[in-house]
Design a protein around this motif. Structure first.
Motif, PDB file in Angstrom:
ATOM      1  N   ILE A  27       0.852  -1.186   0.000  1.00 51.83           N
ATOM      2  CA  ILE A  27       0.000   0.000   0.000  1.00 51.83           C
ATOM      3  C   ILE A  27       0.888   1.237   0.000  1.00 51.83           C
ATOM      4  N   ILE A  28       0.622   2.150  -0.926  1.00 47.23           N
ATOM      5  CA  ILE A  28       1.384   3.408  -0.992  1.00 47.23           C
ATOM      6  C   ILE A  28       0.675   4.463  -0.136  1.00 47.23           C
ATOM      7  N   SER A  29      -0.625   4.629  -0.364  1.00 48.49           N
ATOM      8  CA  SER A  29      -1.409   5.578   0.435  1.00 48.49           C
ATOM      9  C   SER A  29      -2.880   5.183   0.372  1.00 48.49           C
ATOM     10  N   GLU A  30      -3.657   5.741   1.286  1.00 47.49           N
ATOM     11  CA  GLU A  30      -5.072   5.379   1.346  1.00 47.49           C
ATOM     12  C   GLU A  30      -5.904   6.575   1.799  1.00 47.49           C
ATOM     13  N   TYR A  31      -7.195   6.480   1.522  1.00 45.09           N
ATOM     14  CA  TYR A  31      -8.127   7.531   1.921  1.00 45.09           C
ATOM     15  C   TYR A  31      -9.440   6.857   2.311  1.00 45.09           C
ATOM     16  N   ASN A  32      -9.988   7.249   3.469  1.00 37.50           N
ATOM     17  CA  ASN A  32     -11.263   6.694   3.944  1.00 37.50           C
ATOM     18  C   ASN A  32     -12.185   7.827   4.374  1.00 37.50           C
ATOM     19  N   GLU A  33     -13.459   7.696   4.027  1.00 41.43           N
ATOM     20  CA  GLU A  33     -14.435   8.688   4.506  1.00 41.43           C
ATOM     21  C   GLU A  33     -15.804   8.034   4.610  1.00 41.43           C
ATOM     22  N   VAL A  34     -16.543   8.385   5.663  1.00 34.99           N
ATOM     23  CA  VAL A  34     -17.929   7.924   5.793  1.00 34.99           C
ATOM     24  C   VAL A  34     -18.803   8.839   4.952  1.00 34.99           C
ATOM     25  N   VAL A  35     -19.562   8.235   4.012  1.00 33.08           N
ATOM     26  CA  VAL A  35     -20.409   9.042   3.122  1.00 33.08           C
ATOM     27  C   VAL A  35     -21.902   8.751   3.317  1.00 33.08           C
ATOM     28  N   GLY A  36     -22.225   7.687   4.047  1.00 33.20           N
ATOM     29  CA  GLY A  36     -23.628   7.380   4.335  1.00 33.20           C
ATOM     30  C   GLY A  36     -24.484   7.264   3.092  1.00 33.20           C
TER      31      GLY A  36
END
Length: 306
Positions: A27-36
């Motif tokens: 894994i180089i980088s990651e992004y997480n977000e709750v969008v519902g």
């Protein structure tokens, strides 16, 4: 040849992006977000305009943070989009606004790709990966995959933490429904004619990783997937977490699990506990790796073939 791939998993509640190194499987980088995205879906059958706007904002923000070309990303979306009667318009809207193109995958493809990620993760963590039962609790569906050496059987069950929370506001109804779900899962497992004692129990997705993080003294802001990966969660840990949530304010729970997940985490634990009971297991191995990692690995493997 470019060795990097960006994979995107748009779930019923979460939006997850991964930049992945195909050559070294890292894994180089990651992004997480709750969008519902599934907010209101149970009542209306639609992805709401508000949810669509949240997804668009999340996509544009992830492009800034991770620095990728959305038109070249490999993007999948799952249960909420499968159920939504306006899915075609929604996907077109996302493409028009962000240049990102999602493929709606069915429960079996979702299971296959998640299993692929978990197989790689178990090898990375040096955990025996020959016989295991994998639980993936999603927002709109729950997948159970039985891996036996080089073959597997998978079933996608039509319930998840978001849809179940929205459907059942009273615990009595929730637990009645969970009892019937347990019977469905039991029937699936019985049809395979396997000895459950021979199989380890592996769990992925937000609920198991949250319980593991709490056990390890982490919260949402100090979460470290490298420490969570390969950790063990048992039934006492589930009860411990439930007690924390019952005796904490919404703000305190948000600090532990992240905003947008506060109202779903208890239902997630009840689902997790139900699977423990069906499998008659005392503990499960927890992994952070899931669908987006599987999408990336699958792309890398196919690229190597061509």
């Amino acid at each position: 040849m470019n060795q990097e791939i960006v994979s995107v998993d748009l779930g019923s509640n979460s939006f997850r992006v991964l930049k992945y190194d195909c050559k070294n499987h890292q894994i180089i980088s990651e992004y997480n977000e709750v969008v519902g995205m599934a907010d209101g879906l149970v009542d209306t059958g639609l992805i709401s305009k508000e949810a669509q706007e949240r997804v668009v904002r999340a996509i544009l923000h992830s492009v800034e943070v991770i620095n990728y070309d959305p038109s070249k990303a490999v993007c999948v979306t799952t249960a909420a989009m499968r159920k939504a009667s306006n899915n075609k318009e929604v996907l077109k809207y996302f493409k028009d606004k962000t240049n990102i193109e999602f493929e709606i995958i069915d429960g079996f493809e979702e299971a296959r790709l998640t299993l692929l990620a978990v197989q790689y993760a178990l090898k990375r963590e040096k955990i025996d990966s020959k016989k295991f039962i994998l639980l993936d609790i999603g927002g709109g569906s729950t997948e159970i995959i039985v891996n036996t050496n080089n073959s597997y059987e998978a079933h996608s069950f039509d319930f998840g933490i978001v849809t179940m929370t929205q459907k059942y506001l009273k615990y009595h109804d929730l637990h009645n429904d969970l009892d019937s779900r347990k019977k469905q899962i039991q029937e699936f497992l019985s049809s395979l004619k396997i000895d459950l004692n021979d199989y380890s129990f592996v769990a992925t997705a937000g609920t198991p990783t949250t319980i593991a993080a709490i056990k390890l003294g982490q919260d949402f802001f100090s979460y470290d997937r490298n420490i969570v990966n390969g950790s063990i969660v048992n039934l006492e840990d589930l009860e411990y977490s439930l007690n924390i949530f019952k005796n904490s304010s919404k703000e305190e729970i948000a600090k532990l699990v992240g905003r947008g997940r506060v109202e779903f985490i208890e239902v997630g634990i009840f689902i997790y506990k139900a699977i423990f009971e069906v499998l008659n297991k005392k503990e499960s191995i927890v992994l952070d790796d899931g669908l987006r990692e599987g999408v990336a690995i699958n792309y890398c493997l196919n690229k190597c073939k061509n």
